[in-house]
Design a protein around this motif. Structure first.
Motif, short mmCIF file in Angstrom:
data_model
loop_
_atom_site.label_atom_id
_atom_site.label_comp_id
_atom_site.label_asym_id
_atom_site.label_seq_id
_atom_site.Cartn_x
_atom_site.Cartn_y
_atom_site.Cartn_z
N ASP A 167 -0.32 -22.25 -4.03
CA ASP A 167 -0.08 -21.43 -2.84
C ASP A 167 0.35 -20.02 -3.23
OD1 ASP A 167 -0.73 -23.52 -1.18
OD2 ASP A 167 1.34 -24.06 -0.70
N ARG A 168 1.19 -19.91 -4.23
CA ARG A 168 1.63 -18.59 -4.69
C ARG A 168 0.45 -17.80 -5.25
NH1 ARG A 168 6.74 -17.17 -5.47
NH2 ARG A 168 6.17 -15.90 -7.28
N LEU A 169 -0.45 -18.48 -5.95
CA LEU A 169 -1.63 -17.83 -6.49
C LEU A 169 -2.48 -17.22 -5.36
CD1 LEU A 169 -3.63 -17.32 -8.90
CD2 LEU A 169 -4.64 -19.53 -8.30
N ILE A 170 -2.75 -18.01 -4.34
CA ILE A 170 -3.56 -17.53 -3.23
C ILE A 170 -2.86 -16.37 -2.53
CG2 ILE A 170 -4.57 -18.15 -1.00
CD1 ILE A 170 -4.73 -21.07 -2.12
N ALA A 171 -1.56 -16.52 -2.31
CA ALA A 171 -0.81 -15.46 -1.64
C ALA A 171 -0.84 -14.17 -2.45
CB ALA A 171 0.63 -15.91 -1.41
N ALA A 172 -0.78 -14.29 -3.77
CA ALA A 172 -0.81 -13.10 -4.62
C ALA A 172 -2.10 -12.33 -4.44
CB ALA A 172 -0.65 -13.50 -6.08
N TYR A 173 -3.22 -13.03 -4.33
CA TYR A 173 -4.50 -12.35 -4.17
C TYR A 173 -4.70 -11.84 -2.75
CZ TYR A 173 -5.97 -12.85 -8.90
OH TYR A 173 -6.06 -12.69 -10.27
N ARG A 174 -4.11 -12.51 -1.78
CA ARG A 174 -4.17 -11.96 -0.43
C ARG A 174 -3.35 -10.68 -0.34
NH1 ARG A 174 -4.08 -17.67 2.85
NH2 ARG A 174 -6.26 -18.19 2.43
N ALA A 175 -2.28 -10.61 -1.13
CA ALA A 175 -1.43 -9.43 -1.08
C ALA A 175 -2.11 -8.19 -1.67
CB ALA A 175 -0.12 -9.70 -1.83
N ILE A 176 -3.02 -8.37 -2.63
CA ILE A 176 -3.71 -7.24 -3.22
C ILE A 176 -5.10 -7.03 -2.64
CG2 ILE A 176 -2.40 -7.47 -5.36
CD1 ILE A 176 -4.98 -8.59 -6.67
N ASN A 177 -5.51 -7.93 -1.77
CA ASN A 177 -6.84 -7.83 -1.17
C ASN A 177 -6.96 -6.57 -0.33
OD1 ASN A 177 -9.47 -8.80 -0.33
ND2 ASN A 177 -8.50 -9.38 1.62
N PRO A 178 -7.94 -5.72 -0.57
CA PRO A 178 -8.05 -4.48 0.19
C PRO A 178 -8.46 -4.74 1.63
CG PRO A 178 -9.94 -4.76 -1.24
CD PRO A 178 -8.99 -5.86 -1.59
N ILE A 179 -7.95 -3.92 2.54
CA ILE A 179 -8.28 -4.07 3.96
C ILE A 179 -8.95 -2.79 4.45
CG2 ILE A 179 -6.47 -5.74 4.45
CD1 ILE A 179 -4.74 -3.44 5.44
#
Length: 302
Positions: free
Chosen positions: A290-302
């Motif tokens: 879950d932390r891994l997925i959250a980390a990539y959502r946090a850097i995902n460009p919008i």
């Protein structure tokens, strides 16, 4: 025939300001990612087999997958992976075409022994069939180790020559060998290729679209730093990226690299390729996933 140098992939990814990572964010329904981040076997180990991990990654919005060990898998496993990726609309990232023998500091592709270069080319020929089974466009190569007894310029010339011969094998099939620079300070002493800039020099000299650079930012941060300017200066020869934070080689947000800014810059460059998640998880089990997925959502460009 040697073809002119050209850019295989367009550039770019985007990033987000801030790295607030929460497990609850990972648990929410996936809206997908703007970039093709690629997990690997083990990223979601709690979910079961590699095929089940691929399915789970797709459910979370990941659009790519990489597997360094794919060439060592059985033909049946390779074909099953290809079917799974196709079913989920995912792109196959890199697999390793030729793996060094780390403890032996072999091969020395720039050395006096032709057998090392012959063995490398044998690996490249075998990798063509693997790539076809996996529908893979990229395969990783590591140009061996340094020979401390020989001038570096002689070794570089020999490596350029063998890469040109390897390109003649790969080019008819549209496969790109991405050379991976590795750090010598923490992980891989005595490797020949140590920086993205050095990879740029080799790629320009080889002058073939089947030989490009894999820019692993974990290694580059350790060896040289100055990440965005280096990427920008070498961009025409970069075909693939990998992430991993430093120190520790875990997911973004666990170390010193500002991946949010890097992703923002990549998006502005228009990068449309794959970014391998070439690192471990900072925590075990499903909480770590879950932390891994959250980390990539946090850097995902919008």
């Amino acid at each position: 025939m040697r073809v002119g140098r050209r850019t295989i992939l367009a550039a770019g990814v985007g990033a987000i300001a801030g790295m607030a990572i929460s497990e609850s964010a990972a648990a929410s329904p996936a809206d997908g990612f703007a970039l093709d981040f690629a997990p690997h076997q083990g990223s979601f180990a709690s979910r079961g087999t590699v095929l089940e991990q691929i399915a789970y990654a797709a459910e979370q919005g990941f659009r790519a997958w990489e597997d360094n060990e794919a060439a060592r898998r059985s033909v049946a496993e390779q074909e099953a992976m290809a079917r799974a990726l196709s079913q989920h609309g995912m792109t196959m990232g890199v697999f390793v075409a030729s793996m060094p023998r780390w403890k032996e500091f072999q091969p020395v592709l720039g050395g006096d022994d032709d057998s090392a270069r012959d063995a490398f080319l044998t690996d490249i020929r075998a990798a063509v069939d693997v790539a076809k089974r996996l529908n893979a466009r990229w395969t990783t190569v590591v140009p061996g180790f340094l020979d401390p007894r020989l001038p570096v310029d002689i070794q570089q010339a020999r490596i350029i020559d063998v890469l040109r011969r390897a390109a003649d094998i790969m080019a008819p099939h549209g496969i790109v060998m991405v050379m991976e620079p590795l750090n010598t300070r923490t992980n891989h002493p005595r490797v020949f290729l140590q920086t993205i800039a050095q990879g740029y020099a080799l790629a320009v000299a080889v002058n073939d679209p089947s030989v490009k650079i894999l820019a692993d930012l974990y290694h580059e941060q350790i060896q040289s730093g100055n990440l965005i300017p280096t990427l920008d200066q070498c961009w025409d020869e970069i075909a693939y990226l990998q992430f991993g934070d430093n120190p520790g080689r875990k997911e973004p947000g666990t170390g010193e690299i500002n991946y949010a800014i890097i992703c923002k810059w990549l998006k502005e460059k228009g990068f449309a390729g794959v970014i391998g998640m070439e690192h471990g998880n900072s925590a075990g089990g499903r909480a770590g996933e879950d932390r891994l997925i959250a980390a990539y959502r946090a850097i995902n460009p919008i």
